[in-house]
Design a protein around this motif. Structure first.
Motif, PDB file in Angstrom:
ATOM      1  N   THR A 477       0.843  -1.188   0.000  1.00 48.20           N
ATOM      2  CA  THR A 477       0.000   0.000   0.000  1.00 48.20           C
ATOM      3  C   THR A 477       0.883   1.244   0.000  1.00 48.20           C
ATOM      4  O   THR A 477       2.082   1.170   0.268  1.00 48.20           O
ATOM      5  N   ALA A 478       0.275   2.382  -0.277  1.00 48.98           N
ATOM      6  CA  ALA A 478       1.035   3.633  -0.311  1.00 48.98           C
ATOM      7  C   ALA A 478       0.122   4.805  -0.050  1.00 48.98           C
ATOM      8  O   ALA A 478      -1.097   4.727  -0.259  1.00 48.98           O
ATOM      9  N   VAL A 536      -5.623   3.750   0.735  1.00 49.14           N
ATOM     10  CA  VAL A 536      -6.344   3.618   1.995  1.00 49.14           C
ATOM     11  C   VAL A 536      -7.797   3.223   1.768  1.00 49.14           C
ATOM     12  O   VAL A 536      -8.396   2.512   2.581  1.00 49.14           O
ATOM     13  N   ASN A 547       2.311  -6.857   5.545  1.00 55.44           N
ATOM     14  CA  ASN A 547       1.848  -5.547   5.106  1.00 55.44           C
ATOM     15  C   ASN A 547       3.042  -4.708   4.652  1.00 55.44           C
ATOM     16  O   ASN A 547       3.963  -4.468   5.436  1.00 55.44           O
ATOM     17  N   VAL A 549       4.187  -0.991   3.336  1.00 58.33           N
ATOM     18  CA  VAL A 549       3.675   0.383   3.326  1.00 58.33           C
ATOM     19  C   VAL A 549       4.733   1.322   2.762  1.00 58.33           C
ATOM     20  O   VAL A 549       5.869   1.360   3.267  1.00 58.33           O
ATOM     21  N   TYR A 593      -2.083   7.135   7.162  1.00 59.85           N
ATOM     22  CA  TYR A 593      -0.922   6.261   7.372  1.00 59.85           C
ATOM     23  C   TYR A 593      -1.101   5.363   8.594  1.00 59.85           C
ATOM     24  O   TYR A 593      -0.561   4.245   8.634  1.00 59.85           O
ATOM     25  N   LEU A 596      -2.964   2.473   7.108  1.00 58.57           N
ATOM     26  CA  LEU A 596      -2.094   1.646   6.272  1.00 58.57           C
ATOM     27  C   LEU A 596      -1.108   0.830   7.104  1.00 58.57           C
ATOM     28  O   LEU A 596      -0.832  -0.334   6.796  1.00 58.57           O
ATOM     29  N   LEU A 597      -0.579   1.423   8.169  1.00 56.17           N
ATOM     30  CA  LEU A 597       0.444   0.746   8.974  1.00 56.17           C
ATOM     31  C   LEU A 597      -0.117  -0.337   9.895  1.00 56.17           C
ATOM     32  O   LEU A 597       0.647  -1.083  10.508  1.00 56.17           O
ATOM     33  N   ARG A 599      -2.534  -2.792   8.996  1.00 58.35           N
ATOM     34  CA  ARG A 599      -3.286  -3.825   8.278  1.00 58.35           C
ATOM     35  C   ARG A 599      -2.700  -5.214   8.485  1.00 58.35           C
ATOM     36  O   ARG A 599      -3.361  -6.218   8.225  1.00 58.35           O
ATOM     37  N   THR A 604       5.006  -5.947   9.309  1.00 58.41           N
ATOM     38  CA  THR A 604       4.913  -4.809   8.410  1.00 58.41           C
ATOM     39  C   THR A 604       6.313  -4.445   7.923  1.00 58.41           C
ATOM     40  O   THR A 604       7.262  -4.384   8.716  1.00 58.41           O
ATOM     41  N   ILE A 606       8.225  -1.346   6.030  1.00 63.11           N
ATOM     42  CA  ILE A 606       8.007   0.069   5.751  1.00 63.11           C
ATOM     43  C   ILE A 606       9.126   0.581   4.848  1.00 63.11           C
ATOM     44  O   ILE A 606      10.311   0.308   5.075  1.00 63.11           O
TER      45      ILE A 606
END
Length: 623
Positions: A477-478, A536, A547, A549, A593, A596-597, A599, A604, A606
């Motif tokens: 995601t972004a 999002v 995840n 990000v 964010y 997104l962070l 999920r 995760t 990053i």
């Protein structure tokens, strides 16, 4: 609920046949604020007079014709509903009619439910008999006038330009029924006999009145199906405050019926605390008890996924999942319970460009939702408000309920099931983003959850691919910091998210699968989603094992904290500086964010496009 109510006699007696389309066009402009397209206007002019003449020839000139009948709590419209009395029983009887101008059509790729119409754009269409059967099934499930009358509804698709039987022979493979019959121009006599078997040659105004004034709520038959489909699913087992929330709602439902009172319940909790488990468990248990209940959200992705999951074995159950803006005309207290999942997505009003003119008021959406049920249940996370116009906070809902003189019950879901159950990680994210007091602190690790910093998008994708090879699910995601193009003419997604030599497309905008890419609403859950970058709006409400990000240039680390850069953000909803102040923008981007962070279930990864930000994150995360 209908653009025009008339009879076949009135249509046939019109001096100018085109005046019927003019009346419908005028009503659509008045009621919806939009103008019908040329194709729709041609359909009115060419199809409705044909049906009216057939009704007159059948001796049914005085039955009521409800033109462009709006199915309640949906955006769907049936071309015509014929209302009258049944010739054998004398009870109210209705025939739903779908009119098609097709002269030829064939089965699409050997699928009996899909058809291909030569020269018509837009790809395959639903078989017209299946379409009209769906309308009948929906009315039987939601219009109380017909829900307990098993023989009150019939449905026909009328291909009045199809004179060559061979040109539509392929369509005969679809199984026909009373609520899903198909007739062509060559079968006009058979159609007339069918209509005579369903409608007596007497005025139908009483039956039309009954349908137009019908209470709208799930039928007992639909509730039984929902109970069997949802209630006993093992993934909906409850723990701790989840069970408390369900028990409290069930208690209030019984009390509201016994004491004739109304009370608002608000359930709050962070990502993964089980709000949707509570919602679905409530839906199943209330349905089992025969209480009228619907589920609603403000997210297309979330609603469509819930429809697929909860209605997998019984598609009828999918109709119980609605959107927040579908209750503008709902009966006051027409439901026992309305479950409002993801209530942080509630908008200021339900009005949009498709809203009928008479409904274009300043009425708050929260008022519509509270009014629709004796016990409205709001489930929300205040840190997930990510769009302008969203206002579903605990304080706002409680304050509005108090202004109506209503009591509010609040329960907080303390358990954490996402992010490996790591409360520490959630706190770390909130403090990192200045969404909780205390400032950023070092992530020292948690055996239940993994956090990694990638030096490049290639490394991020590689780390996630390794986890996928081990059988885990993963998504990238972004932040909305790159343009978002439509697919090209061949349906290929454009790789808009470009970082150096690395480029990937955003998730599809389409409601249909295109190649390996799943439909937009199912990006987070269906195969093929890993090849695109989600935003999002498609990630919110979902979870996956791993995840990835990408922190875009709209959120960078400067002087010991994150700061937002408005000029770097590409979200069109954030562009208007008059409507969205810099302070409001800053909070919304941090919420984006945060969503997104949080999920991931296991870990995760990053990556930040900004070198200074990557350095700061490395210092904050212990290996």
């Amino acid at each position: 609920m209908t653009l025009l109510r008339t009879t076949a006699r009135r249509i046939v007696d019109l001096d100018r046949p085109e005046s019927l389309a003019e009346q419908l066009l005028e009503q659509m402009l008045f009621r919806t604020g939009r103008r019908a397209g040329e194709a729709e206007q041609r359909s009115w002019t060419r199809s409705l007079p044909v049906l009216a003449r057939d009704l007159v020839d059948a001796g049914l000139h005085d039955i009521e014709m409800l033109l462009e009948y709006h199915l309640p709590l949906t955006s769907q419209r049936a071309d015509v509903v014929l209302a009258g009395t049944h010739p054998q029983t004398g009870a109210a009887s209705y025939v739903v009619v779908e009119l098609k101008q097709w002269s030829a059509a064939r089965r699409y790729e050997d699928n009996p439910e899909l058809v291909e119409v030569s020269g018509m754009p837009g790809g395959p269409k639903l078989h017209p008999a299946a379409q009209v059967k769906g309308y009948c099934d929906y009315l039987a499930d939601f219009a109380r006038t017909v829900s307990d009358q098993p023989d009150a509804l019939a449905g026909i698709a009328y291909l009045h330009n199809a004179t060559d039987p061979g040109a539509v022979a392929d369509l005969r493979s679809y199984p026909m029924s009373v609520t899903g019959r198909m007739f062509t121009a060559g079968e006009r006599g058979d159609m007339i006999e069918f209509l005579r078997s369903r409608l007596a040659p007497t005025p139908g105004y009483a039956a039309a009145d009954a349908l137009m004034k019908s209470a709208i709520a799930p039928s007992q038959q639909l509730l039984k199906v929902a109970a069997a489909e949802v209630r006993d699913r093992p993934q909906f087992h409850l723990l701790g405050n989840q069970q408390l929330a369900v028990d409290l709602v069930l208690h209030e439902v019984e009390q509201s019926r016994a004491a004739d009172r109304k009370r608002v319940i608000i359930v709050t909790g962070g990502p993964g605390s089980g709000k949707s488990v509570v919602a679905l468990s409530l839906l199943g248990e209330l349905a089992r008890r025969g209480r009228t209940v619907l589920h609603a959200t403000g997210s297309r992705s979330f609603t469509q996924t819930l429809r697929k999951v909860a209605g997998h074995r019984a598609p009828r159950v999918q109709k119980m999942f609605k959107y927040f803006n579908q209750f503008m005309t709902a009966d006051r207290n027409g439901l026992d319970v309305l479950i409002l999942d993801e209530a942080h997505r509630i908008r200021e009003t339900s009005v949009d460009r498709y809203t009928r003119a008479e409904l274009r008021t300043d009425r708050p959406q929260v008022d519509e939702l509270i009014a629709a049920a004796r016990v409205p249940v709001f489930l929300l996370d205040e840190h997930q408000v990510v769009r302008p116009g969203e206002m579903g906070s605990y304080a706002q809902i409680e304050h509005y309920a108090a202004s109506l003189g209503l009591e509010t019950q609040h329960i907080h879901l303390g358990e954490q099931f996402r992010c490996g159950g790591s409360e520490e990680y959630l706190l770390w994210v909130k403090r990192l983003l200045d969404l909780a007091d205390g400032g950023p602190f070092e992530w020292k690790g948690d055996p239940q959850f993994t956090v990694r910093i990638a030096d490049s998008p290639e490394e991020m994708e590689h780390l996630l691919s390794q986890q996928r090879d081990l059988g885990y699910s993963a998504r990238m995601t972004a932040g909305y910091c790159w343009p978002w193009s439509d697919a090209d003419k061949d349906g290929n997604l454009v790789p808009d998210v470009r970082i150096g030599s690395w480029a990937r497309p955003w998730n599809s905008k389409s409601d249909r699968r295109g190649g390996d890419a799943p439909p937009a609403a199912l990006w987070a859950t269906e195969d093929g989603g890993f090849g695109q970058v989600g935003c999002v709006y498609t990630a919110q409400g979902f979870e996956y094992d791993w995840n990835g990000v990408i922190l875009g240039p709209d959120l960078v680390w400067r002087n010991g904290r994150f700061t937002t850069i408005r000029e770097a953000n590409r979200d069109p909803d954030f562009k208007n500086r008059t409507r969205i102040s810099d302070v409001r923008f800053d909070r919304l981007v941090r919420n984006v964010y945060k969503v997104l962070l949080t999920r991931g279930m296991i870990g995760t990864v990053i990556y930040s496009t900004d070198a200074e930000t990557r350095d700061a994150l490395r210092q904050l995360i212990s290996d």
